[in-house]
Design a protein around this motif. Structure first.
Motif, PDB file in Angstrom:
ATOM      1  N   PHE A  32       0.784  -1.236   0.000  1.00 14.90           N
ATOM      2  CA  PHE A  32       0.000   0.000   0.000  1.00 14.90           C
ATOM      3  C   PHE A  32       0.817   1.289   0.000  1.00 14.90           C
ATOM      4  N   SER A  56      -6.552  -6.744   0.561  1.00 11.79           N
ATOM      5  CA  SER A  56      -7.281  -5.846  -0.330  1.00 11.79           C
ATOM      6  C   SER A  56      -7.894  -6.555  -1.528  1.00 11.79           C
ATOM      7  N   HIS A  57      -9.178  -6.293  -1.801  1.00 10.56           N
ATOM      8  CA  HIS A  57      -9.847  -6.744  -3.029  1.00 10.56           C
ATOM      9  C   HIS A  57      -9.069  -6.305  -4.262  1.00 10.56           C
ATOM     10  N   ASP A  58      -8.867  -4.999  -4.356  1.00  8.80           N
ATOM     11  CA  ASP A  58      -8.332  -4.413  -5.585  1.00  8.80           C
ATOM     12  C   ASP A  58      -6.895  -4.847  -5.844  1.00  8.80           C
ATOM     13  N   LEU A  70      -7.386   1.306  -0.037  1.00  8.15           N
ATOM     14  CA  LEU A  70      -7.742  -0.035  -0.478  1.00  8.15           C
ATOM     15  C   LEU A  70      -8.059  -0.989   0.666  1.00  8.15           C
ATOM     16  N   HIS A  71      -7.831  -0.555   1.911  1.00 10.70           N
ATOM     17  CA  HIS A  71      -8.142  -1.437   3.034  1.00 10.70           C
ATOM     18  C   HIS A  71      -8.154  -0.645   4.329  1.00 10.70           C
TER      19      HIS A  71
END
Length: 354
Positions: A39, A92-94, A222-223
């Motif tokens: 990240f 994170s999904h992305d 993202l998280h």
């Protein structure tokens, strides 16, 4: 008693370190700050690692990658923990979609490496795994849902498997759903942890968390939804509501309540059992409602924008029915309501800003 915590500089890992240090246990942490790799600088957890080393007398830290099977095996053989709290993950999904091998190797491969090391060296240890409600994929979106002024919610008269008036139960199916790449890797780990309990007899437990949160979260876009939202509100910075008009609902549970649930399980483990873990209906709020709660407490708001395209596999509404866990562990008490959670996080964000 000796506790091994993976992801020890993250939110849940660091809370576990403090909790078990406070009650007099020796705590060994594993964290190589891969969150910073995932990240960037805002995800860096070095500050939290250093805080733990300064604060916790019985804590030692290992900069170890859980994908390294030999290193994991050697560490478990050396430490010989009585309790393992496995919180290390790519969350994170992305990011999972753009780095699928890293995602699977951390989430599934790292979990298997740790399980097998425990089976070989400490088969009597209790093994607690931090899973996710994303193992249900987007099946929660197929439940009866109604749209209200500031949120979505489950239809009050719904009578379907996996849903009660209190929220989503463990009876909800994992099958026939879009999970996201992240959700799929966590399904693999979730099922493997169950299997090491059912097949090999290890004292494993799976906890399918929703929004686990608290003031020590290094939240990023993202998280770490609530942590990131609080930080952006305090800074009056940009925040994008992704999908569902900002009305998507999550239930928040404080990291301290998460660890006390783990400790309740560890004292009377049920091998291979899986539990949903969340704040429940009372701690549920939409993104829009959270913005208002934060503004009430600090007088600040983020600069909101909206993206109409939801994340793949994202939930429209999710809050947790904890009945199964409460029935098995009636002594567990959830101490933090949503207001207290937001207060703590706002105070922490203001202190860091100052």
């Amino acid at each position: 008693m000796r506790v091994l915590v993976t992801g020890s500089a993250g939110l849940i890992g660091s809370e576990a370190v403090e909790y078990f240090d406070e009650i007099g246990m020796e705590v060994v942490g594993v964290d190589n700050n891969m969150r910073a790799d995932f990240f960037g600088p805002r995800g860096d957890t070095t500050w939290n690692r250093d805080r733990l080393l300064a604060r916790c007398e019985r804590y030692s830290h290992h900069d170890l990658d859980i994908r390294d099977r030999a290193a994991v095996d050697q560490l478990v053989a050396h430490v010989r923990p009585d309790l393992v709290v496995h919180a290390a993950a790519q969350p994170s999904h992305d990011l999972a979609a753009s780095r699928p091998f890293d995602d699977f190797d951390v989430n599934a491969g790292g979990t298997l490496a740790l399980l097998e090391a425990c089976r070989q060296h400490v088969p009597d240890a209790v093994f607690v795994f931090v899973s996710t409600n994303k193992v249900y994929g987007d099946n929660p979106n197929r439940l009866p849902i109604v749209e209200l002024d500031t949120r979505y919610d489950f239809a009050p008269d719904a009578d379907v498997a996996g849903l009660t008036s209190e929220g989503i139960t463990e009876e909800l199916s994992m099958d026939g759903a879009t999970h996201s790449v992240f959700g799929a890797s966590k399904v693999a780990a979730d099922v493997m942890v169950q299997e090491y309990g059912k097949y090999f007899g290890l004292r494993t437990g799976v906890f399918r968390g929703g929004c686990l949160t608290g003031p020590h979260h290094s939240g990023v876009e993202l998280h770490g939804f609530l942590s990131y939202l609080v930080a952006q509100a305090v800074d009056e910075g940009p925040y994008t509501m992704i999908g569902y008009k900002g009305k998507q609902v999550r239930d928040q549970i404080h990291s301290r309540d998460v660890i006390s649930a783990f400790w309740a399980f560890a004292q009377d483990p049920r091998p291979g059992e899986a539990y949903n873990l969340g704040g429940g209906r009372a701690n549920a709020a939409s993104n829009l409602e959270c913005v208002e709660m934060i503004a009430e407490r600090c007088g600040r708001r983020p600069q909101l924008s909206f993206d109409d395209t939801p994340r793949v596999g994202d939930h429209i509404c999710y809050y947790t029915d904890m009945s199964k866990f409460r029935a098995d562990y009636p002594g567990w008490v959830q101490e933090h309501d949503l207001g207290r959670i937001v207060d703590e996080m706002v105070d922490a964000a203001l202190a860091r800003r100052a």
